[in-house]
Design a protein around this motif. Structure first.
Motif, PDB file in Angstrom:
ATOM      1  N   ILE A 199      38.844  38.589  29.067  1.00  0.00           N
ATOM      2  CA  ILE A 199      39.154  37.198  29.393  1.00  0.00           C
ATOM      3  C   ILE A 199      37.894  36.371  29.595  1.00  0.00           C
ATOM      4  O   ILE A 199      37.813  35.220  29.139  1.00  0.00           O
ATOM      5  N   SER A 200      36.885  36.928  30.238  1.00  0.00           N
ATOM      6  CA  SER A 200      35.636  36.187  30.429  1.00  0.00           C
ATOM      7  C   SER A 200      34.964  35.890  29.094  1.00  0.00           C
ATOM      8  O   SER A 200      34.566  34.752  28.826  1.00  0.00           O
ATOM      9  N   ALA A 201      34.842  36.916  28.236  1.00  0.00           N
ATOM     10  CA  ALA A 201      34.198  36.722  26.937  1.00  0.00           C
ATOM     11  C   ALA A 201      34.992  35.758  26.070  1.00  0.00           C
ATOM     12  O   ALA A 201      34.417  34.903  25.381  1.00  0.00           O
ATOM     13  N   ALA A 202      36.330  35.878  26.102  1.00  0.00           N
ATOM     14  CA  ALA A 202      37.163  34.977  25.303  1.00  0.00           C
ATOM     15  C   ALA A 202      37.017  33.539  25.775  1.00  0.00           C
ATOM     16  O   ALA A 202      37.000  32.603  24.963  1.00  0.00           O
ATOM     17  N   GLY A 203      36.895  33.352  27.087  1.00  0.00           N
ATOM     18  CA  GLY A 203      36.712  32.005  27.612  1.00  0.00           C
ATOM     19  C   GLY A 203      35.438  31.360  27.125  1.00  0.00           C
ATOM     20  O   GLY A 203      35.359  30.135  26.985  1.00  0.00           O
ATOM     21  N   VAL A 263      42.446  30.741  26.632  1.00  0.00           N
ATOM     22  CA  VAL A 263      42.763  32.164  26.584  1.00  0.00           C
ATOM     23  C   VAL A 263      44.274  32.398  26.557  1.00  0.00           C
ATOM     24  O   VAL A 263      44.751  33.305  25.858  1.00  0.00           O
ATOM     25  N   ALA A 264      45.042  31.610  27.296  1.00  0.00           N
ATOM     26  CA  ALA A 264      46.493  31.792  27.286  1.00  0.00           C
ATOM     27  C   ALA A 264      47.056  31.609  25.880  1.00  0.00           C
ATOM     28  O   ALA A 264      47.941  32.368  25.451  1.00  0.00           O
ATOM     29  N   GLU A 265      46.560  30.630  25.146  1.00  0.00           N
ATOM     30  CA  GLU A 265      47.026  30.421  23.772  1.00  0.00           C
ATOM     31  C   GLU A 265      46.552  31.548  22.861  1.00  0.00           C
ATOM     32  O   GLU A 265      47.276  31.970  21.947  1.00  0.00           O
ATOM     33  N   LEU A 266      45.338  32.049  23.104  1.00  0.00           N
ATOM     34  CA  LEU A 266      44.822  33.180  22.337  1.00  0.00           C
ATOM     35  C   LEU A 266      45.735  34.396  22.513  1.00  0.00           C
ATOM     36  O   LEU A 266      46.071  35.092  21.546  1.00  0.00           O
ATOM     37  N   ILE A 267      46.142  34.639  23.740  1.00  0.00           N
ATOM     38  CA  ILE A 267      47.049  35.753  24.028  1.00  0.00           C
ATOM     39  C   ILE A 267      48.361  35.580  23.278  1.00  0.00           C
ATOM     40  O   ILE A 267      48.862  36.518  22.642  1.00  0.00           O
ATOM     41  N   ARG A 268      48.925  34.394  23.331  1.00  0.00           N
ATOM     42  CA  ARG A 268      50.213  34.164  22.661  1.00  0.00           C
ATOM     43  C   ARG A 268      50.093  34.314  21.144  1.00  0.00           C
ATOM     44  O   ARG A 268      51.058  34.711  20.474  1.00  0.00           O
ATOM     45  N   ARG A 269      48.929  34.025  20.617  1.00  0.00           N
ATOM     46  CA  ARG A 269      48.755  34.123  19.164  1.00  0.00           C
ATOM     47  C   ARG A 269      48.540  35.569  18.715  1.00  0.00           C
ATOM     48  O   ARG A 269      49.025  35.975  17.657  1.00  0.00           O
ATOM     49  N   ALA A 311      37.165  29.335  38.244  1.00  0.00           N
ATOM     50  CA  ALA A 311      38.115  28.257  37.945  1.00  0.00           C
ATOM     51  C   ALA A 311      39.041  28.565  36.781  1.00  0.00           C
ATOM     52  O   ALA A 311      39.827  27.712  36.376  1.00  0.00           O
ATOM     53  N   ASP A 312      39.000  29.772  36.219  1.00  0.00           N
ATOM     54  CA  ASP A 312      39.866  30.071  35.081  1.00  0.00           C
ATOM     55  C   ASP A 312      41.344  30.005  35.488  1.00  0.00           C
ATOM     56  O   ASP A 312      41.701  30.426  36.590  1.00  0.00           O
ATOM     57  N   PRO A 313      42.209  29.500  34.605  1.00  0.00           N
ATOM     58  CA  PRO A 313      43.635  29.311  34.935  1.00  0.00           C
ATOM     59  C   PRO A 313      44.427  30.606  34.804  1.00  0.00           C
ATOM     60  O   PRO A 313      45.189  30.806  33.846  1.00  0.00           O
ATOM     61  N   PHE A 314      44.282  31.487  35.767  1.00  0.00           N
ATOM     62  CA  PHE A 314      44.946  32.782  35.654  1.00  0.00           C
ATOM     63  C   PHE A 314      46.456  32.677  35.748  1.00  0.00           C
ATOM     64  O   PHE A 314      47.172  33.580  35.293  1.00  0.00           O
ATOM     65  N   GLY A 315      46.974  31.602  36.327  1.00  0.00           N
ATOM     66  CA  GLY A 315      48.419  31.413  36.290  1.00  0.00           C
ATOM     67  C   GLY A 315      48.919  31.339  34.864  1.00  0.00           C
ATOM     68  O   GLY A 315      49.881  32.033  34.487  1.00  0.00           O
ATOM     69  N   ALA A 316      48.279  30.516  34.033  1.00  0.00           N
ATOM     70  CA  ALA A 316      48.686  30.378  32.634  1.00  0.00           C
ATOM     71  C   ALA A 316      48.374  31.638  31.836  1.00  0.00           C
ATOM     72  O   ALA A 316      49.159  32.052  30.965  1.00  0.00           O
ATOM     73  N   ILE A 317      47.249  32.267  32.116  1.00  0.00           N
ATOM     74  CA  ILE A 317      46.852  33.485  31.390  1.00  0.00           C
ATOM     75  C   ILE A 317      47.846  34.607  31.658  1.00  0.00           C
ATOM     76  O   ILE A 317      48.323  35.278  30.738  1.00  0.00           O
ATOM     77  N   ARG A 354      50.901  34.321  32.815  1.00  0.00           N
ATOM     78  CA  ARG A 354      52.213  33.958  32.269  1.00  0.00           C
ATOM     79  C   ARG A 354      52.283  34.296  30.774  1.00  0.00           C
ATOM     80  O   ARG A 354      53.308  34.784  30.287  1.00  0.00           O
ATOM     81  N   ALA A 355      51.196  34.055  30.056  1.00  0.00           N
ATOM     82  CA  ALA A 355      51.182  34.393  28.630  1.00  0.00           C
ATOM     83  C   ALA A 355      51.306  35.900  28.427  1.00  0.00           C
ATOM     84  O   ALA A 355      52.048  36.354  27.544  1.00  0.00           O
ATOM     85  N   LEU A 356      50.600  36.684  29.237  1.00  0.00           N
ATOM     86  CA  LEU A 356      50.722  38.138  29.144  1.00  0.00           C
ATOM     87  C   LEU A 356      52.151  38.572  29.425  1.00  0.00           C
ATOM     88  O   LEU A 356      52.713  39.415  28.721  1.00  0.00           O
ATOM     89  N   ARG A 357      52.751  37.982  30.441  1.00  0.00           N
ATOM     90  CA  ARG A 357      54.127  38.341  30.813  1.00  0.00           C
ATOM     91  C   ARG A 357      55.095  37.942  29.711  1.00  0.00           C
ATOM     92  O   ARG A 357      55.968  38.729  29.318  1.00  0.00           O
ATOM     93  N   ASP A 358      54.962  36.725  29.200  1.00  0.00           N
ATOM     94  CA  ASP A 358      55.878  36.248  28.164  1.00  0.00           C
ATOM     95  C   ASP A 358      55.776  37.088  26.888  1.00  0.00           C
ATOM     96  O   ASP A 358      56.769  37.244  26.161  1.00  0.00           O
TER      97      ASP A 358
END
Length: 277
Positions: free
Chosen positions: A187-191, A198-204, A228-234, A236-240
């Motif tokens: 996640i750090s490197a992807a950011g 990153v959340a969109e990257l996960i979904r893709r 400050a990374d948005p781990f809520g969205a990240i 959620r993407a993993l969960r979805d």
């Protein structure tokens, strides 16, 4: 939620031995350790069967498992997957590390090691790519025979010029042509390296099956929840996307000390997963 694995190098850097690392992991609710081979001794690829069994026993005695290995070539600064002159020695070392991972009960190998993948000066990128794909085919076959997943880790250009984005890691995996060889999301490197969040990257990428592992850390190089990374969205993407394999918490910097940092990372991921329900 998926179980959490704890990367062990921060604790080792504080002088905490394997038994203490396990005790910290157990107390914080981690299910296992993702081990950096360099924390196991000066020649981790040549540990004896008795030494390997002792490591596995220490982990198991704490009710944990070894989930895998990462920072594979960090103990071997002269080796490289991109330098032709040391290709055979590097491959042999990685084959022995695959055997070590399997003997410890691990399931995933994370190939980051940015210092050991710098392309030769003047070589065309396509030539480097093709040569590295050839290099990894026997490693992937060995991993497959051992029942492991071997992941090339995309890293930011600040760390290495070779394999920076998930798409590049997936392309290398496609060229290696082994179901045991995949890419992953750090996640750090992807950011730092990707154009999209990153959340969109996960979904893709997760639905296609090319992602073999996820390491959780903040763009500030700390644990989830320390920046400050948005781990809520990240999360959620993993969960979805149905991610169910262990998530490895891999901070590089500490808040107070390593146990506190790893506690923050675990608590952040768990609370984000619950909030995503």
């Amino acid at each position: 939620m998926p179980e959490l694995s704890m990367c062990n190098e921060l604790l080792a850097a504080e002088g905490r031995g394997l038994a203490e690392q396990c005790a910290v992991a157990r107390a914080l609710g981690y299910m296992g350790l993702e081990l950096a081979p360099g924390t196991l001794g000066p020649a981790p690829d040549r540990l004896s069967p008795a030494e390997t069994a002792a490591i596995a026993r220490t982990v198991a005695d704490h009710g944990l498992v070894v989930t895998g290995l990462h920072w594979l070539l960090a103990p071997f600064p002269r080796l490289s997957i991109t330098a032709p002159g040391v290709a055979e020695e590097t491959r042999d070392t990685l084959l022995r590390l695959v055997d070590l991972c399997a003997a410890l009960g691990g399931r995933v190998m994370v190939h980051g090691s940015p210092g050991q993948r710098v392309p030769p000066a003047g070589e065309a990128p396509a030539d480097t790519f093709a040569r590295v794909a050839d290099f990894f085919r026997p490693v992937a076959a060995h991993a497959a025979a051992a029942g492991l997943t071997y992941c090339i880790e995309p890293l930011s250009r600040a760390e290495t010029p070779f394999i920076n984005r998930v798409a590049e890691g997936a392309a290398l995996a496609g060229a290696v042509e082994s179901p045991a060889f995949r890419t992953m999301i750090d996640i750090s490197a992807a950011g730092a390296a990707e154009a999209e969040p990153v959340a969109e990257l996960i979904r893709r990428w997760l639905p296609g099956g090319m992602i073999g592992h996820v390491q959780a850390n903040d763009s500030n190089r700390g644990a989830p929840g320390t920046g400050a990374d948005p781990f809520g969205a990240i999360v959620r993407a993993l969960r979805d996307c149905g991610w169910a394999a262990p998530i490895a918490v891999e901070p590089f910097t500490t808040v107070i000390d390593a146990p506190v940092t790893l506690a923050i990372g675990a608590a952040t991921l768990r609370s984000a997963w619950e909030a995503a329900a």
